[in-house]
Structure formats: C-alpha cells, structure tokens
Design a protein around this motif. Structure first.
Motif, PDB file in Angstrom:
ATOM      1  N   MET A   1       0.843  -1.197   0.000  1.00 14.00           N
ATOM      2  CA  MET A   1       0.000   0.000   0.000  1.00 14.00           C
ATOM      3  C   MET A   1       0.880   1.250   0.000  1.00 14.00           C
ATOM      4  SD  MET A   1      -2.625   1.397   2.941  1.00 14.00           S
ATOM      5  CE  MET A   1      -3.612  -0.089   2.968  1.00 14.00           C
ATOM      6  N   SER A   2       0.576   2.190  -0.885  1.00 11.97           N
ATOM      7  CA  SER A   2       1.293   3.462  -0.912  1.00 11.97           C
ATOM      8  C   SER A   2       0.808   4.345   0.238  1.00 11.97           C
ATOM      9  CB  SER A   2       1.046   4.164  -2.251  1.00 11.97           C
ATOM     10  OG  SER A   2       1.633   5.440  -2.249  1.00 11.97           O
ATOM     11  N   ILE A   3       1.749   4.937   0.958  1.00 15.76           N
ATOM     12  CA  ILE A   3       1.437   5.762   2.119  1.00 15.76           C
ATOM     13  C   ILE A   3       1.906   7.189   1.856  1.00 15.76           C
ATOM     14  CG2 ILE A   3       1.802   6.083   4.601  1.00 15.76           C
ATOM     15  CD1 ILE A   3       0.282   3.557   3.953  1.00 15.76           C
ATOM     16  N   GLN A   4       1.108   8.160   2.275  1.00 18.59           N
ATOM     17  CA  GLN A   4       1.510   9.558   2.217  1.00 18.59           C
ATOM     18  C   GLN A   4       1.830  10.060   3.627  1.00 18.59           C
ATOM     19  OE1 GLN A   4      -2.230  10.528  -0.179  1.00 18.59           O
ATOM     20  NE2 GLN A   4      -0.784  12.014  -1.044  1.00 18.59           N
ATOM     21  N   ALA A   5       2.339  11.273   3.705  1.00 19.93           N
ATOM     22  CA  ALA A   5       2.587  11.889   5.006  1.00 19.93           C
ATOM     23  C   ALA A   5       2.254  13.368   4.936  1.00 19.93           C
ATOM     24  CB  ALA A   5       4.032  11.700   5.441  1.00 19.93           C
ATOM     25  N   VAL A   6       1.606  13.851   5.990  1.00 22.34           N
ATOM     26  CA  VAL A   6       1.286  15.269   6.147  1.00 22.34           C
ATOM     27  C   VAL A   6       2.144  15.805   7.289  1.00 22.34           C
ATOM     28  CG1 VAL A   6      -0.500  16.939   6.761  1.00 22.34           C
ATOM     29  CG2 VAL A   6      -1.062  14.990   5.285  1.00 22.34           C
ATOM     30  N   ILE A   7       2.949  16.808   6.989  1.00 23.39           N
ATOM     31  CA  ILE A   7       3.844  17.408   7.985  1.00 23.39           C
ATOM     32  C   ILE A   7       3.274  18.764   8.379  1.00 23.39           C
ATOM     33  CG2 ILE A   7       6.185  18.185   8.474  1.00 23.39           C
ATOM     34  CD1 ILE A   7       7.162  16.321   6.245  1.00 23.39           C
ATOM     35  N   LEU A   8       2.996  18.928   9.663  1.00 20.29           N
ATOM     36  CA  LEU A   8       2.397  20.164  10.162  1.00 20.29           C
ATOM     37  C   LEU A   8       3.508  21.153  10.519  1.00 20.29           C
ATOM     38  CD1 LEU A   8      -0.369  18.649  12.476  1.00 20.29           C
ATOM     39  CD2 LEU A   8      -0.471  19.150  10.023  1.00 20.29           C
ATOM     40  N   ASN A 106       4.479  16.263  13.293  1.00 23.92           N
ATOM     41  CA  ASN A 106       4.894  17.634  13.520  1.00 23.92           C
ATOM     42  C   ASN A 106       6.263  17.866  12.894  1.00 23.92           C
ATOM     43  OD1 ASN A 106       2.637  18.536  15.164  1.00 23.92           O
ATOM     44  ND2 ASN A 106       3.426  17.124  16.717  1.00 23.92           N
ATOM     45  N   ALA A 107       6.467  19.071  12.373  1.00 20.95           N
ATOM     46  CA  ALA A 107       7.693  19.372  11.636  1.00 20.95           C
ATOM     47  C   ALA A 107       8.913  19.479  12.525  1.00 20.95           C
ATOM     48  CB  ALA A 107       7.521  20.679  10.859  1.00 20.95           C
ATOM     49  N   GLU A 159      -7.061  13.758  27.885  1.00 16.95           N
ATOM     50  CA  GLU A 159      -6.108  14.858  27.811  1.00 16.95           C
ATOM     51  C   GLU A 159      -5.781  15.404  29.201  1.00 16.95           C
ATOM     52  OE1 GLU A 159      -4.262  16.539  25.453  1.00 16.95           O
ATOM     53  OE2 GLU A 159      -4.720  14.754  24.271  1.00 16.95           O
ATOM     54  N   LYS A 160      -4.510  15.332  29.573  1.00 19.04           N
ATOM     55  CA  LYS A 160      -3.992  15.901  30.819  1.00 19.04           C
ATOM     56  C   LYS A 160      -4.917  15.626  32.007  1.00 19.04           C
ATOM     57  CE  LYS A 160      -1.374  19.452  28.380  1.00 19.04           C
ATOM     58  NZ  LYS A 160      -1.141  20.892  28.138  1.00 19.04           N
ATOM     59  N   PRO A 161      -5.061  14.365  32.368  1.00 23.48           N
ATOM     60  CA  PRO A 161      -5.950  14.012  33.483  1.00 23.48           C
ATOM     61  C   PRO A 161      -5.402  14.547  34.808  1.00 23.48           C
ATOM     62  CG  PRO A 161      -4.615  12.131  32.844  1.00 23.48           C
ATOM     63  CD  PRO A 161      -4.350  13.195  31.820  1.00 23.48           C
ATOM     64  N   PRO A 162      -6.261  14.705  35.815  1.00 24.62           N
ATOM     65  CA  PRO A 162      -5.768  15.122  37.132  1.00 24.62           C
ATOM     66  C   PRO A 162      -4.715  14.141  37.650  1.00 24.62           C
ATOM     67  CG  PRO A 162      -8.166  15.237  37.038  1.00 24.62           C
ATOM     68  CD  PRO A 162      -7.726  14.541  35.790  1.00 24.62           C
ATOM     69  N   ARG A 163      -3.728  14.693  38.319  1.00 24.10           N
ATOM     70  CA  ARG A 163      -2.662  13.849  38.855  1.00 24.10           C
ATOM     71  C   ARG A 163      -3.246  12.816  39.816  1.00 24.10           C
ATOM     72  NH1 ARG A 163       3.076  16.168  41.233  1.00 24.10           N
ATOM     73  NH2 ARG A 163       4.087  14.136  41.558  1.00 24.10           N
ATOM     74  N   GLY A 164      -2.861  11.573  39.618  1.00 26.56           N
ATOM     75  CA  GLY A 164      -3.381  10.483  40.428  1.00 26.56           C
ATOM     76  C   GLY A 164      -4.593   9.807  39.825  1.00 26.56           C
ATOM     77  N   GLN A 165      -5.163  10.391  38.746  1.00 22.21           N
ATOM     78  CA  GLN A 165      -6.340   9.805  38.103  1.00 22.21           C
ATOM     79  C   GLN A 165      -6.057   9.394  36.658  1.00 22.21           C
ATOM     80  OE1 GLN A 165      -9.924  12.180  38.674  1.00 22.21           O
ATOM     81  NE2 GLN A 165      -9.080  13.063  40.554  1.00 22.21           N
ATOM     82  N   GLU A 166      -4.800   9.194  36.338  1.00 26.82           N
ATOM     83  CA  GLU A 166      -4.433   8.810  34.977  1.00 26.82           C
ATOM     84  C   GLU A 166      -4.879   7.377  34.699  1.00 26.82           C
ATOM     85  OE1 GLU A 166      -2.271   9.328  37.398  1.00 26.82           O
ATOM     86  OE2 GLU A 166      -1.173  11.191  37.055  1.00 26.82           O
ATOM     87  N   PRO A 167      -5.478   7.126  33.534  1.00 29.14           N
ATOM     88  CA  PRO A 167      -5.922   5.762  33.224  1.00 29.14           C
ATOM     89  C   PRO A 167      -4.773   4.813  32.900  1.00 29.14           C
ATOM     90  CG  PRO A 167      -6.343   7.220  31.372  1.00 29.14           C
ATOM     91  CD  PRO A 167      -5.879   8.090  32.492  1.00 29.14           C
ATOM     92  N   SER A 168      -3.595   5.348  32.588  1.00 28.41           N
ATOM     93  CA  SER A 168      -2.404   4.532  32.332  1.00 28.41           C
ATOM     94  C   SER A 168      -1.198   5.456  32.406  1.00 28.41           C
ATOM     95  CB  SER A 168      -2.479   3.861  30.948  1.00 28.41           C
ATOM     96  OG  SER A 168      -2.234   4.807  29.917  1.00 28.41           O
ATOM     97  N   ASP A 169      -0.018   4.890  32.183  1.00 27.33           N
ATOM     98  CA  ASP A 169       1.190   5.712  32.113  1.00 27.33           C
ATOM     99  C   ASP A 169       1.704   5.794  30.675  1.00 27.33           C
ATOM    100  OD1 ASP A 169       2.073   3.124  31.772  1.00 27.33           O
ATOM    101  OD2 ASP A 169       3.697   3.250  33.243  1.00 27.33           O
ATOM    102  N   VAL A 170       0.815   5.544  29.705  1.00 24.44           N
ATOM    103  CA  VAL A 170       1.191   5.563  28.286  1.00 24.44           C
ATOM    104  C   VAL A 170       0.685   6.860  27.658  1.00 24.44           C
ATOM    105  CG1 VAL A 170       1.058   4.374  26.073  1.00 24.44           C
ATOM    106  CG2 VAL A 170       1.085   3.052  28.205  1.00 24.44           C
ATOM    107  N   ALA A 171       1.608   7.751  27.345  1.00 21.74           N
ATOM    108  CA  ALA A 171       1.261   9.047  26.765  1.00 21.74           C
ATOM    109  C   ALA A 171       1.263   8.970  25.246  1.00 21.74           C
ATOM    110  CB  ALA A 171       2.250  10.115  27.227  1.00 21.74           C
ATOM    111  N   VAL A 172       0.403   9.774  24.626  1.00 18.08           N
ATOM    112  CA  VAL A 172       0.329   9.826  23.168  1.00 18.08           C
ATOM    113  C   VAL A 172       1.510  10.628  22.629  1.00 18.08           C
ATOM    114  CG1 VAL A 172      -1.018  10.604  21.181  1.00 18.08           C
ATOM    115  CG2 VAL A 172      -2.174   9.639  23.178  1.00 18.08           C
ATOM    116  N   VAL A 173       2.205  10.053  21.664  1.00 20.32           N
ATOM    117  CA  VAL A 173       3.316  10.699  20.970  1.00 20.32           C
ATOM    118  C   VAL A 173       2.794  11.259  19.652  1.00 20.32           C
ATOM    119  CG1 VAL A 173       5.486  10.221  19.773  1.00 20.32           C
ATOM    120  CG2 VAL A 173       5.101   9.294  22.048  1.00 20.32           C
ATOM    121  N   GLY A 174       3.334  12.392  19.210  1.00 19.80           N
ATOM    122  CA  GLY A 174       2.800  13.098  18.048  1.00 19.80           C
ATOM    123  C   GLY A 174       3.115  12.502  16.696  1.00 19.80           C
ATOM    124  N   VAL A 175       2.898  11.207  16.530  1.00 15.09           N
ATOM    125  CA  VAL A 175       3.000  10.538  15.227  1.00 15.09           C
ATOM    126  C   VAL A 175       1.705   9.757  15.044  1.00 15.09           C
ATOM    127  CG1 VAL A 175       4.212   8.801  13.855  1.00 15.09           C
ATOM    128  CG2 VAL A 175       5.517  10.379  15.300  1.00 15.09           C
TER     129      VAL A 175
END
Length: 419
Positions: A1-8, A106-107, A159-175
């Motif tokens: 499959m051909s893939i494209q990329a959008v760079i912000l 992100n650029a 998004e930025k949950p209150p400290r101590g109420q995070e559903p996991s320790d896995v943060a979203v990376v900007g890719v």
C-alpha cells in the motif's frame, strides 16, 4: 500500500519566542540541517516519499528550502493554513491532496525512522483506520494519556488528566496514522471552546473499533520550548555522530586536540592549542581559534568563529556567530550574533535551583539547574557584559559594555550601563 505523510509546519511558535520571530520554528538548524529536514529524511528512509507540508503565514523559507522535494528524494506538495485554528484545521487543509492512508507528523519532532515502519506494520496487520503511538512516561498527567479496556484494547485518550487519576502511564506521541476517514470525523466534530477538536475527531475512529496503538521506547523529543533544543541536540549528536568525521578541506593545527565523535565540515580552520571534545558538530567555514575550548555537546552552524581563549560548553550556535574571549554555557544563540570580549553567559543559580524562563505570562522551569541564554538573530554584546541564566534577548538587540542583564531584553532594544 502506498502511504503519504502530512507534515504540520504552520504553527505560530509563541512558546519558543524570541527564536521564532524571524525564522519558522521548523527551520531551526541542528547539525547543519533544519529540524523539518530531519523529519523528511526519516520519512524517505522509511520509504514514504509522497509528502504534503502544511505551512502558515511568513513561512516562505520552508518552501524555498525544499522546493518540490526532488533534491531530497521525495515529492512535496504544499497546503496553507491561513489562521492558527488548531491541529484539526491544519490536517483538513491537506484533504484535497490525500489519496490514501497517511501519517500526520509535527515538523519539529525528532524520532527514529524505525518508528514509522513499526506503525505501518501494526496498522496494516490490523486493518486499522487509526494508529496512535504511545510511550511510557513518569509524569502522565502532563500529557494525553491512553485508556485501555481489560483486554488491553485502546478505548480512548484522556487529555492531561488530574494527577493520580491517569488511566495509564502511556502518553500519546505526536506521530499519527490515519485513513482518509479522519476528514469526515473532523467535519463531524465541532471546534468548541477548547483546543481538542483533533483528539475528539479521532476518538470517533476509536469508538468504531478501528484503532490500534503502538508502544515505542526509542528516541523521541519535541521542540515545544527553547530549552528543548539542547535535549534534541544531545540526542542527535549521540545518534548521528560516531568517530571523527573531518572534511579533507579542513585545516587543523597539529597542536590542536580533536576528541572522538566530532564532525568538522568543509573549510573549517582549527588553530594551535584549541580543544574540541566530542560530541560536537562544527559547521562549514567556521574558525576555532587559538587556546579555545569547545565541549559538552555543541552544534555550530556555518561561518562561526570561536575566538581566542573562548570556552563554549553544551551550546547551539546558528550561522555566523562570533565570540572572543567569552564563556558561553548551555545556551542557544541564533544567526548573526556577536559577543564582545569578556562577555559571559551565566548558567547556574547560587541556590542551585532549576533555571526558570519567561514564556508568555508564565515563568516556567527548564527542569535543569544548568541553562544559559536564549538569543535571537542579529544580537550583539559589548565588552565585559554578563547575561544571567534563563535570560532571553530579542532579535537585533544590543547588550551594552559592562551591563549585567538580569531581565529579558525585547526585540530591537539596547541595554546600556546605568550612568
């Protein structure tokens, strides 16, 4: 499959002021290349060569640098975001150019090319219309955090949950990896009062069960604040410079000391008793003068002069930065700046607390007790001036001789000694 990329690349860069006043954020250079070029090279290495760059006002430098992408082994088209209306709006500008599944990046993020291949493999194996990249972090409350069900399936992002109420320790990376379905999701998601339209739009794909996630433990750093550049520079020096790489046109005195993991580009001159300890990158046409010392992880653009007796430690110089009998430590100096003899950039507090920097109306911690000066393009200092830790100097400003500068200096201003 051909893939494209959008760079912000269309962001205003308010948080990096004063570095983004005269140069787009993505065009800041490290190791001789703009940050956005590192992203383009990563994509090309992963076999993704059909690219769309989203630019904004006053960002002609990006298109002038890349053109149609032919010189970089890729094909580049451009779309324009006229107003800074958020990430979802930026992605929407590419809709008329996207034909297939595509990455959004992100650029000014730095990562390893293997990440892109891992995401493609995972998404295609699962037939996904969305793939998010996650990274385990020690302070998840500062990020968008992934939420999983009991089987480990991705079910949302908080998004930025209150400290101590995070559903996991896995943060979203900007890719991000999307199918073209994301464009309809954006249209179906009102902009609202908060800047989370993008996240709410891709939540629709998660709710449909069309999303997968990839956990990533490799190199990743974002340029959000000026001091992030020093961390990015450290990572790039470690990743890309191995051993000595000295141009045959460089002229190096037999009495100079060149350490390991040093790149010296074309027509550099290194004079007697100069010391360069790696890792370090010395741009083309630069001069490292007699008795000077460069160490701690430095990157110099082309045409820099480290004059007699100067010590430059863990700093980034843009193009044509000149020093003479100076100490510059843990600092970021942009293009065409010059330091009068005896100027010192202080980089440490007496109380040994982390250095703070003014960002907009806030005073933010850099998270380190060693940080010097942020200096924009075209600045000069007079002899024997001292610039305090965490000080920002706006473009085309002058710090007069003998001045001790303990506050930020706005653009086009002169700080003179008190009479």
């Amino acid at each position: 499959m051909s893939i494209q990329a959008v760079i912000l690349a269309g962001g205003e860069g308010k948080r990096i002021h004063p570095l983004g006043v005269n140069k787009p954020k993505a065009m800041f250079e490290l190791l001789g290349k703009p940050l956005i070029q590192l992203v383009v090279e990563n994509l090309a290495e992963a076999g993704i060569t059909d690219l769309i760059i989203i630019t904004g006002p006053n960002q002609e430098q990006i298109q002038a640098h890349f053109g149609d992408g032919g010189n970089f082994g890729v094909k580049i088209q451009y779309a324009y975001q006229a107003e800074p209306l958020g990430q979802a709006n930026a992605v929407q500008q590419a809709e008329g150019l996207v034909r297939t599944h595509f990455f959004v990046l992100n650029a000014n993020d730095v990562f390893e090319p293997r990440l892109l291949q891992e995401v493609m493999n995972r998404a295609q194996a699962g037939g996904a219309n969305l793939a998010l990249v996650g990274r385990k972090v020690s302070e998840p409350w500062r990020f968008g955090v992934m939420r999983f069900d009991s089987s480990g399936r991705l079910v949302g992002v908080i998004e930025k949950p209150p400290r101590g109420q995070e559903p996991s320790d896995v943060a979203v990376v900007g890719v991000y990896y999307f199918s073209p379905d994301i464009f309809q999701c954006i249209r179906d998601t009102p902009q609202g009062q908060t800047d989370d339209q993008f996240e709410r739009a891709y939540q629709l794909l998660i709710d449909r069960g069309q999303a997968v996630h990839v956990e990533y433990e490799g190199l990743f750093e974002s340029y959000k604040f000026p001091w992030n550049l020093l961390t990015i520079n450290d990572l790039l020096l470690k990743q890309k410079i191995q051993g000595r790489q000295i141009s045959p046109t460089a002229k190096i005195s037999e009495l100079a000391v060149i350490g390991d993991n040093v790149v010296i580009e074309d027509n550099v001159r290194v004079f007697e008793h100069a010391v360069i300890r790696g890792p370090a990158y010395i741009g083309a046409g630069s001069v490292i003068g007699n008795g000077s010392m460069v160490w701690g992880g430095c990157s110099f653009g082309p045409g820099c002069v480290v004059g007699f007796g100067s010590e430059i430690k863990h700093s980034i110089f843009g193009r044509n930065v000149w020093t003479h009998r100076n100490y510059v430590g843990d600092s970021i100096i942009s293009d065409n700046c010059s330091f009068g003899a005896g100027t010192i950039t202080a980089n440490f507090r007496f109380d040994e607390q982390p250095i703070g920097v003014n960002v907009g109306e806030q005073r933010l911690s850099t998270g380190t007790d060693k940080f010097g000066v942020i200096m924009a393009e075209g600045c000069r200092t007079g002899c024997n001036s001292v610039l305090g830790p965490g000080i920002k100097v706006g473009p085309n400003s002058i710090v007069g001789p003998g001045v001790t500068l303990l506050h930020d200096l706005p653009p086009n201003k002169v700080a003179l000694p008190s009479q």
